[in-house]
Structures are given as structure tokens and as C-alpha cells.
Design a protein around this motif. Structure first.
Motif: not given
Lengths: 486, 302
Positions: A78-83, A14, B96, A4, A68, A7-8, B73, B100, B105, A10-11, B76, A86
Motif C-alpha cells: 500500500i505504500s508502493r506505486p500501485y494504481r 507464481r 524475487y 504492471l 494484495d 507483473h502483478i 502512484a 518484483y 519504479y 505473474k506474481k 509514491l 492495474m
């Protein structure tokens, strides 16, 4: 969690690909100019490209953090499962991948191009990246973490720059000879340790808790701490720190010497800039220096003195390194004060920091050659016509020595002509830059006949090897200042 | 788990302004729970506090069995959240953006996403910035439904959308996630009336009531009393009568605790000579208007 983080990362890569491309392009340009430069001076173009590169790096890091954003309550993430580890890891990886890794590689390429084997200088290259992180990456990350957008960040940078700018300039001036020469001192006296530690604290607090106001307060406190810290740091403090870190093995003592007759004054005495200024009185005190081991020389760094008048009034100042030259102590005292105390008995306390050094083996190089010189690095020279800078001479010889380790003391360089005459340089210069290599440049003015016979001349280069530092204190009583007017 | 979402005396104070006052409510599992109230009532504050975007000043909220202050997390990943004022990464294309989100999930289902993309007719190659508001909400919803969340929190998601789009979105939420608990806020009553099972009303940060939709409909009645002859409205009326108004021999009010026998007795006590009493069932919209009006009158009296 690792995937993850990637993943962040790479985002972000990009999203910021064009800014990354610009930074890489500027890095290539800076590296190319640096690798092909045969002068201690970076020159206008390299200077501007370097500034642009620094600004691009700072912008890149800030934009990556703002991708972010940690400030506000509407960001989708902020409502997504970020830790938070990471997320922080992704941003640090971004800075490493697009600022530090290219910078490190470019430095290695520059070293290679200038004749130094990069593998041998890995610790120096890593130390430079550590300093870059402490001076740029982490403070910018910390600011971006507590500010909402790029405009706020730019404004804050300008404000902080205005507050501590003069101190930063001072630091740059002290260590202009090399990025690395003063690393230990820098780490000791907190020039970069403070921003490093405080930035890390703000980053951790904000990424882990997103407590923006607390982090901002910590940020303001950090700026105040850095300003206060910088205010306490003086040249004498730095010299003392160097002496504490690397004490020399000697017992130097200084006493007041006998004043020579007026005709016996050395004619090499350099004029002092304050001499023509009526606000100051210039004093010259003869010294007797003892306790210097055989074969060891001294160079007195910044000196601090305190003058106590009979009525108890005190006057304190610091003197530039040339203030204690040879066996003379040069002082400047405010004219108003001097006029009041010149005929009284005063007390003078002097604290000086001496750099002890030994001369190494002399190496002789043909002109316009480029060779390694033991205990110096690499040196080369070229004959140039440069009447504008050097005045009356017909031409000039420029001798440059380079070393990734820097020059605590520059080597002695002389031009030895075929007849055996030795000509000293008229100018010895350093210039700060982002380069992983420190360069010291000596310029020689050549007359017509010297210029014509330059091919038969050689350069003699003698390294000065530092042997430690010593703090020397002198307490002179019952001084009659009017006896020492310069 | 009996309640995926519960608050106990939840308070949130911004500097000197109270956002939430002593909010206590319990959202039953599987319910569609609507949090209603006028603009500025504290609905968004409540939702952001539940999601640990804001920390409560006092009291607590328990979301999926965890105190909201430590919501992380793991929780969430089981919550879908869509808000009307969410800042989306506008530079991303829809495709994307969805890919992403997918990585975060573990329960993400590509087949569900494909269905949602088809249903919402999402243009995968368009940037989020270039989408209409409705399309952006659809993209956000698709990214929040594809992992079949246990709890769906929607903060005024349908405001400004046309009726057809709204109906489509509501249907898709209920069909795609039949076991999920839905907690949504709205100030537009008509958009939730058709599908909410529970309703709570928030006014100036304070909970006015919270109950099942069916009981609310039974509780409120619009009463019109026609008197035999003109009479002055008594100053002391039952507390449950809201917004009393008189026009000649006709007196109208909203009874907020309607019980047929009790209501008749109270009318006879207040108005001795009554010619006729008309009782009307109130739609949710009318109930909310009556409540808002009553609150405003009470505020004016204070």
C-alpha cells in the motif's frame, strides 16, 4: 500500466501455482467424466469433484485477492506505486486465466466429445461464463476485498449460505433442467443481476478507495437486498416473467366445465401426494379450455389461486405444475378451512401460466445408436439391467437426449416394438450439474420378452417446440366446494 | 520545493479516540527530521496519514506538493517507506522481492541495488519469512533506496536492532540518498541523536515542540541549585521549569527555555539565598525523559 498488471498477475500465478494446478486437475477430471457420461445423472464421483472444483475456484480467487489484501494498513504494497485499475485488472485477469478460460475450454471440449460443434455454441458457452462470473467469481472477489483473511471469508460464506441457501436451492430447482434455459428469466428477475451489480459496486469501491467499512456495509446491504429479492420471487413470478418475455400468439380462456358422472372419471388420474394427508382437502374442478390454436398444445406451469369465503376470509396458495393437468384443476385447501366453507358459495380466482408448444417431426432411431435429432440435439439409448431402480422389470432401456440449448420442454420418447406397440417411459429425469450440456433421460422398464426382442425395437423421438407463454386468469363465482371433493 | 512534507492542523480521530490533534509542522527539504514520542503518541498515525494509508479527520497534509488525500502512484514512486510492523510478502525470496519491486519504479538503479545488496549482505535466495528482523529491514530498505526517493519515511525502523546494524543502516541511508529528505519516527532517542537535524516531540497526539536539533540542545538545561539553608519550595515556579525536585538544600529542575541571564534572575527571585547554581547541557535522551515526566505530572494534576 499494462505491463504492471501483468507483473502483478505473474506474481500471483507464481505464488498460487499449486492451487492453480489443483484447479486445472479437477477441471480436467470433471470434463473427462462429463464428456464420457451416458446418463443424465452426474453420479457421486462427478458430483463431489464438481463441488471440489467450485470450492477450489472460490479459494483461488479469494487467495489471489488476498495476495494484495485491501483490508488493513500494514501490507507492504500500500505504500508502493500501485494504481488501483492495474491491481483490479491483475485480479480479474487471474480469475479469467485460471477459472473462466479453463472452464470455457473444458466446455468446448465436452461439446466436441458429445458430438456438438463448439463453434456453433460459442454464445451459450460465453453465457455460461457470464453466469459463473455473476454467481461465483464476482461475489467471491467482493467478499475477499472486504475481508482480511481466508478464515473470515469461509465463515462469511457459511453465514450467507445459511441465510439464502434455501432460496438458492429453489433457484437451482427451478432451472435444474439446464444452466442456460432460464438465463433470460434469471437476468430479468434479478437472481444473478443483483449479486452481479452489487458485487461490482463493492469491488470498485474497495479497489478504488479502500474504504473497508463502507464496502462492508454495502456488502451487508447487498445480502439483505438479495435475500429480499429472492423472497419476492416465486414460481408464479418466474412463469409470469417468462410470459412477459415470450408471449404466445393465442387467446386461451378457461371456464368451469360440467362435472362428469363418477364412472366417467379418467382412470389415468394420477394420485396426489396430499390425498392421504388429513390436513388437506383435495378438490378437482373440471375445466373447459378454449382458444388454443390448431396444432398447438398447452402445458400449464405453476398456478396460483385465491379462494374467498362469504365472510371475506381469503386463502391463497400456489400449485405445482401438475395441479392443472389436462382439463382438471386440482386444488388443495386446508381441511379446517374447507370444513367451514365447503357448503357455502365461494369465489375462486385462478392465475395460471400456460406454455404453448407444437409437436415437431418424429425421428426414429435404432436402439443403442447415437444420432442427431432435429430440434432436440443428440439422442442415444442403451439396454441396461437395473432392477433396483425400475422395480419388477427384467431389464431397462435408458434413452438420453442431450442439447447445449437445454429443454424448455422435453421431447416425447416412445419405444416402438416390432409389432407396433408403443411403450412410454416410466421415468423422465433431469439433474443439475456444471455441464455445458443439458440431458434428459427416459427410462423404460422391459419384461423378459421385451428385453429379448429389444434389438428389433426402435425409439421414436418427437420434439416439443415452445411457441410462447400466456397468462390465463379464471374467475369462478358461487362455487360449492363440496361438489368437487377428490 | 521548499518543504516536501507539511501538515496543517492535522487531526485523526479513530472512533472516539484521538490519534492526532492539530498537528502542524513543516519538514525542510534535505533535513533528517525525527518525530519522537512515547509509544502510542501518534507517530505511526501521523506517518500513515501522510502516506494516504489513513485519511485525516480534519486539517491536511501536503506531501511532495500534493494533498495526502490524493497521494497516488506518481508520488509514491518518489517516496521510500519502511515500517517496523510492515507485512512483507514472506513467501518471496529476497531476490524475487527486489526484482518484483523494481518494475514499479522508473528511477530504479540496478547498480545502486547491487551496492545495497553487497553492503547489507542480503541472501538473495532466502525467503523473507526465513530472515531475521534485521535482515528483513535491510531488504525493505534496499527496495526503498534503490530508486533514490526524494522523501524517505521511516516508522521506527531500527527498533530492536543491535547498535552496529542500526549504525550501518543509518549511514547507508545518508550516503546513498544525500539529497533526500528523511522523516523518521522513534521512541529510542539514542538511535537518532547522532544524525537528526530536526526534531519534533509528539505526546498523546499533540505536538509538544518542533525545532532544529541545535536549538533544542541550547534550549534545555539541567539546573541544580544549592541553597544556603533549607527552605520550602515555593508553590509558584516559572512555567519553563520542568520536574522541580528538592532534597534538603538542593533543588533540581529542567529549564526548557534556558537563557543564562534570565535563568539566573529567575533563580534569584524564587530562592533569595543561593549558595551555588550548576548548569548542565542535556543529551537528547535526558531532554525527552524530562519532557515525558513533565507531561505525566501535568496529566496527573489534571
Amino acid at each position: 500500466m499494462m505491463h504492471l498488471m501483468l507483473h502483478i498477475f505473474k506474481k500471483d500465478a507464481r505464488r498460487l501455482r499449486w492451487a492453480i494446478a489443483l484447479a486445472l486437475l479437477l477441471q480436467v477430471a470433471v470434463a473427462y467424466v462429463d464428456a464420457t457420461r451416458n446418463s443424465a445423472y452426474p453420479g457421486m464421483q462427478e458430483g463431489w469433484v464438481t463441488i471440489l472444483l467450485l470450492v477450489t475456484w472460490a479459494s483461488l480467487i479469494a487467495l489471489a485477492v488476498h495476495e494484495d489484501s485491501l483490508v488493513g494498513d500494514r501490507q507492504f504494497w500500500i505504500s508502493r506505486p500501485y494504481r488501483w485499475p492495474m491491481l483490479l485488472g491483475a485480479k480479474l485477469l487471474f480469475a479469467t486465466a485460471f477459472v473462466h478460460a479453463p472452464s470455457f475450454l473444458a466446455d468446448a471440449v465436452i461439446l466436441g466429445a458429445r458430438g456438438f460443434h463448439p463453434w456453433e455454441w460459442i454464445p451459450h458457452l460465453l453465457a455460461k461464463q457470464l453466469m459463473l462470473a455473476a454467481a461465483l467469481t464476482l461475489p467471491v472477489m467482493a467478499m475477499a476485498a472486504v475481508l482480511q483473511n481466508f478464515a473470515q471469508l469461509a465463515l462469511t460464506v457459511v453465514l450467507i449460505g445459511a441465510v439464502i441457501g434455501n432460496r438458492v436451492a429453489f433457484v437451482a430447482d427451478v432451472f435444474m433442467s439446464s444452466w442456460l434455459a432460464g438465463l433470460r428469466v434469471i437476468l430479468l428477475d434479478g437472481f444473478l443481476v443483483a449479486p452481479f451489480v452489487l458485487s461490482v459496486a463493492i469491488i470498485l469501491l474497495q479497489f478504488a478507495r479502500r474504504q473497508t467499512w463502507r464496502s462492508r456495509i454495502l456488502g451487508i446491504v447487498s445480502v439483505v437486498v438479495v435475500v429480499l429479492l429472492f423472497s419476492f420471487v416465486s414460481p408464479i413470478f418466474i412463469s409470469r416473467a417468462q410470459a412477459a418475455l415470450d408471449p404466445g400468439d393465442s387467446r386461451i380462456s378457461i371456464e368451469l366445465g360440467a362435472m362428469p358422472a363418477p364412472g366417467d372419471l379418467p382412470d389415468t388420474f394420477e394420485p396426489h401426494p396430499y390425498r392421504e394427508d388429513n390436513r388437506w382437502a383435495e378438490l378437482k374442478l373440471p375445466l373447459h379450455i378454449a382458444g388454443i390454436p390448431a396444432g398447438v398444445r398447452t402445458y400449464f406451469m405453476t398456478t396460483e389461486f385465491e379462494l374467498t369465503a362469504p365472510d371475506g376470509r381469503r386463502y391463497k396458495d400456489q400449485i405445482e405444475p401438475h395441479g392443472l393437468g389436462g382439463h382438471w384443476l386440482l386444488l388443495r385447501v386446508r381441511r379446517a378451512l374447507f370444513d367451514k366453507i365447503k357448503n357455502t358459495n365461494v369465489e375462486l380466482k385462478v392465475t395460471a401460466v400456460a406454455l404453448l408448444f407444437r409437436r415437431g417431426e418424429t425421428t426414429t432411431l435404432p436402439l443403442e445408436s447415437n444420432r442427431p435429432v432435429p430440434l432436440v440435439g443428440r439422442c442415444y439409448s442403451e439396454v441396461v439391467e437395473d432392477k433396483d431402480r425400475l422395480g419388477d422389470g427384467f431389464g431397462a432401456l435408458r434413452a438420453v437426449c442431450e442439447s447445449p440449448a437445454g429443454f424448455p420442454l422435453p421431447p416425447d420418447i416412445f419405444l416402438r416394438q416390432s409389432g407396433g406397440t408403443a411403450i412410454g417411459p416410466i421415468l423422465t429425469e433431469y439433474a443439475p450439474s456444471l455441464s455445458p450440456i443439458s440431458r434428459v433421460q427416459n427410462s423404460f422398464s422391459l419384461r423378459q420378452e421385451q428385453f429379448d426382442s429389444a434389438a428389433a425395437s426402435k425409439l421414436s423421438i418427437t420434439p416439443n417446440i415452445a411457441r410462447g407463454w400466456q397468462v390465463v386468469k379464471v374467475d369462478l363465482r358461487n362455487l360449492h366446494l363440496s361438489d368437487y371433493v377428490y | 520545493m521548499s518543504s516536501p512534507l507539511r501538515t496543517e492542523h492535522l487531526c485523526k480521530i479513530y472512533r472516539r479516540q484521538e490519534g492526532l490533534r492539530d498537528l502542524t509542522l513543516e519538514v525542510p527539504e534535505g533535513s533528517v527530521y525525527a518525530l519522537l514520542g512515547p509509544n502510542g503518541a501518534g507517530k505511526t498515525t501521523a506517518m500513515k496519514t501522510l502516506l494516504n494509508i489513513h485519511k485525516p479527520t480534519s486539517g491536511r497534509a501536503v506531501v511532495l506538493g500534493v494533498d495526502s488525500r490524493v497521494l497516488g502512484a506518481d508520488q509514491l514512486a518518489q517516496i521510500g517507506y519502511v515500517s517496523e510492523n510492515q507485512q512483507m510478502p514472506g513467501w518471496m525470496t529476497v531476490g524475487y522481492f527486489l526484482s518484483y519491486c523494481k518494475e514499479f519504479y522508473p528511477t530504479w538503479r540496478d547498480s545502486d541495488l547491487a551496492d545495497l545488496v553487497k553492503l547489507y549482505e542480503l541472501p538473495l535466495d532466502r525467503k523473507l519469512n526465513h530472515l531475521s528482523r534485521g535482515m528483513r529491514v535491510k531488504a525493505a530498505l534496499a527496495s526503498s533506496l534503490a530508486y533514490r526517493p526524494k522523501l524517505i519515511i521511516l516508522d521506527e525502523p531500527f527498533s530492536g536492532l543491535d547498535v552496529l546494524v542500526r549504525e550501518q543502516l543509518i549511514e547507508s541511508i545518508l550516503e546513498r540518498t544525500p539529497e533526500a529528505t528523511v522523516f523518521l519516527s522513534s521512541h529510542d532517542l539514542s538511535e537518532i541523536e547522532s544524525f537528526a537535524s530536526h526534531v519534533a516531540y509528539l505526546n498523546e497526539g499533540r505536538l509538544e515542540f518542533a525545532e532544529e536539533m541545535s536549538s533544542l540542545s541550547q534550549r534545555f538545561r539541567e539546573i541544580e541549585v544549592t541553597l544556603e539553608q533549607p527552605a520550602t519550595m515555593p508553590s509558584l515556579l516559572p512555567d519553563t521549569w520542568l520536574n522541580p525536585e528538592q532534597s534538603g538544600v538542593v533543588v533540581g529542575f529542567t529549564d526548557s527555555h534556558f537563557e543564562s541571564e534570565k535563568n539566573r534572575a529567575e533563580i534569584q527571585r524564587v530562592f533569595p539565598a543561593v549558595r551555588e547554581v550548576t548548569t548542565r547541557v542535556m543529551p537528547l535522551r535526558a531532554i525527552m525523559v524530562a519532557l515525558a515526566k513533565s507531561a505525566k505530572t501535568a496529566q496527573g494534576a489534571r
